[in-house]
Design an enzyme around this catalytic site. Structure first.
Site, mmCIF file in Angstrom:
data_model
loop_
_atom_site.group_PDB
_atom_site.id
_atom_site.type_symbol
_atom_site.label_atom_id
_atom_site.label_comp_id
_atom_site.label_asym_id
_atom_site.label_seq_id
_atom_site.Cartn_x
_atom_site.Cartn_y
_atom_site.Cartn_z
ATOM 1 N N ASP A 37 -12.823 -16.514 -20.311
ATOM 2 C CA ASP A 37 -13.929 -17.444 -20.494
ATOM 3 C C ASP A 37 -13.498 -18.671 -21.304
ATOM 4 O O ASP A 37 -12.737 -18.544 -22.266
ATOM 5 C CB ASP A 37 -15.071 -16.723 -21.222
ATOM 6 C CG ASP A 37 -16.380 -17.482 -21.132
ATOM 7 O OD1 ASP A 37 -16.508 -18.373 -20.275
ATOM 8 O OD2 ASP A 37 -17.286 -17.188 -21.935
ATOM 9 N N TRP A 42 -12.832 -25.839 -22.684
ATOM 10 C CA TRP A 42 -11.525 -26.317 -23.147
ATOM 11 C C TRP A 42 -11.279 -27.732 -22.627
ATOM 12 O O TRP A 42 -10.834 -28.618 -23.372
ATOM 13 C CB TRP A 42 -10.430 -25.369 -22.658
ATOM 14 C CG TRP A 42 -9.045 -25.748 -23.064
ATOM 15 C CD1 TRP A 42 -8.362 -25.380 -24.196
ATOM 16 C CD2 TRP A 42 -8.137 -26.585 -22.322
ATOM 17 N NE1 TRP A 42 -7.113 -25.932 -24.205
ATOM 18 C CE2 TRP A 42 -6.946 -26.678 -23.071
ATOM 19 C CE3 TRP A 42 -8.234 -27.270 -21.105
ATOM 20 C CZ2 TRP A 42 -5.846 -27.423 -22.630
ATOM 21 C CZ3 TRP A 42 -7.137 -28.001 -20.673
ATOM 22 C CH2 TRP A 42 -5.961 -28.070 -21.431
ATOM 23 N N ASN A 85 -21.005 -16.989 -10.137
ATOM 24 C CA ASN A 85 -20.282 -18.261 -10.198
ATOM 25 C C ASN A 85 -20.484 -19.133 -8.959
ATOM 26 O O ASN A 85 -20.154 -20.331 -8.976
ATOM 27 C CB ASN A 85 -18.781 -18.026 -10.406
ATOM 28 C CG ASN A 85 -18.426 -17.583 -11.811
ATOM 29 O OD1 ASN A 85 -17.391 -16.952 -12.041
ATOM 30 N ND2 ASN A 85 -19.285 -17.900 -12.778
ATOM 31 N N ARG A 88 -22.257 -22.530 -9.346
ATOM 32 C CA ARG A 88 -21.627 -23.734 -9.892
ATOM 33 C C ARG A 88 -21.547 -24.830 -8.821
ATOM 34 O O ARG A 88 -21.801 -24.592 -7.647
ATOM 35 C CB ARG A 88 -20.231 -23.399 -10.423
ATOM 36 C CG ARG A 88 -20.251 -22.474 -11.627
ATOM 37 C CD ARG A 88 -18.866 -22.247 -12.169
ATOM 38 N NE ARG A 88 -18.887 -21.406 -13.365
ATOM 39 C CZ ARG A 88 -17.810 -21.061 -14.056
ATOM 40 N NH1 ARG A 88 -16.603 -21.492 -13.675
ATOM 41 N NH2 ARG A 88 -17.923 -20.296 -15.122
ATOM 42 N N SER A 213 -21.225 -9.741 -19.555
ATOM 43 C CA SER A 213 -21.462 -10.555 -18.353
ATOM 44 C C SER A 213 -21.282 -9.792 -17.040
ATOM 45 O O SER A 213 -20.610 -10.263 -16.115
ATOM 46 C CB SER A 213 -20.543 -11.789 -18.379
ATOM 47 O OG SER A 213 -20.865 -12.610 -19.483
#
Length: 256
Positions: A37, A42, A85, A88, A213
């Protein structure tokens, strides 16, 4: 004059070899699971496009896999892409699919040289055909390797995995292949996507989030959890060593 007492060095002050020396090789976790994760955060922190975060995430994964293999960890399971996901941005999802395809192609020779068996867990048949084909090809090519198993969880959800196991067992019961009384914990474990593998001993999650998760919900019942505030692209051998040292400091009673 009295002698000065120096504080013990912090984790940051210890180098890789000093941390490695603190690990008891006789009590290594057999199976490590990682929730990778923080790639996007980042990149955002560095004012970079998301793609850079995911690419650095792949590099971090290579470091973790190599560190685990060198230590003698037998199974590494990585949460690469959850069923959620798909929500996204389409451009980001497309990028991730390209990275999966690239990674399994690029790492095949390395897996063969190092005796790594590659497995995909999740609803991989729902992935783009090109990605699914490359994942399957790598699975087939490495099926005979025995030094280490690498599980990549792609299009994975823990609840979906358990539901699929229930359907499989119910279907067998309807067909008369098993009795309802035969459905116990071992039967459920044997119907999961990780069938035949021991459960994780250690679960590592980066980025400061304190949740699992929807990852390996059945399998992590007795795993030790280790959380870190670093983002996944920052993951390195020292961090793996720290997690294992902490794991070895705990008493694992499993309810006893």
């Amino acid at each position: 004059m009295g002698s000065e007492v120096k504080d013990s060095p912090s984790w940051e002050e210890l180098n890789e070899q000093e941390l490695l020396a603190r690990i008891d090789k006789r009590r290594l976790p057999h199976h490590i699971a990682v929730i990778m994760d923080g790639n996007r955060r980042w990149a955002k922190k560095r004012h970079l496009p998301v793609i850079f975060g995911h690419k650095e995430g792949v590099n971090a994964f290579r470091r973790v896999m190599e560190t685990s293999r060198t230590l003698g960890i037998k199974i590494l399971t990585a949460y690469a892409f959850s069923a959620e996901n798909w929500q996204r941005a389409p451009s980001e999802v497309a990028l991730l699919m390209q990275l999966f395809e690239y990674y399994v192609k690029a790492e095949r020779d390395n897996m063969m040289r190092n005796g790594i068996r590659f497995c995909c867990i999740g609803k991989v048949d729902e992935l783009p055909k090109a990605v699914y084909r490359e994942l399957q090809k790598t699975e087939e090519l490495t099926a005979g390797n025995t030094d280490m198993t690498l599980n990549l969880a792609v299009n994975y959800g823990g609840r979906a995995e358990i539901a699929e196991a229930v359907r499989t067992l119910a279907d067998k019961a309807v067909k008369g292949e098993i009795q309802v009384a035969d459905i116990d914990e071992d039967a459920v474990s044997g119907a999961l996507w990780t069938a035949g593998q021991p459960d994780p001993d250690l679960l590592i999650r980066t980025s400061g989030e304190l949740r699992v998760s929807n990852f390996l919900l059945w399998q992590i019942a007795y795993a030790e959890f280790w959380f870190s505030d670093i983002f996944w692209p920052e993951m390195d051998a020292k961090t793996v060593y720290r997690a294992i040292i902490e794991y070895q400091s705990r008493e694992r009673r499993k309810g006893a």
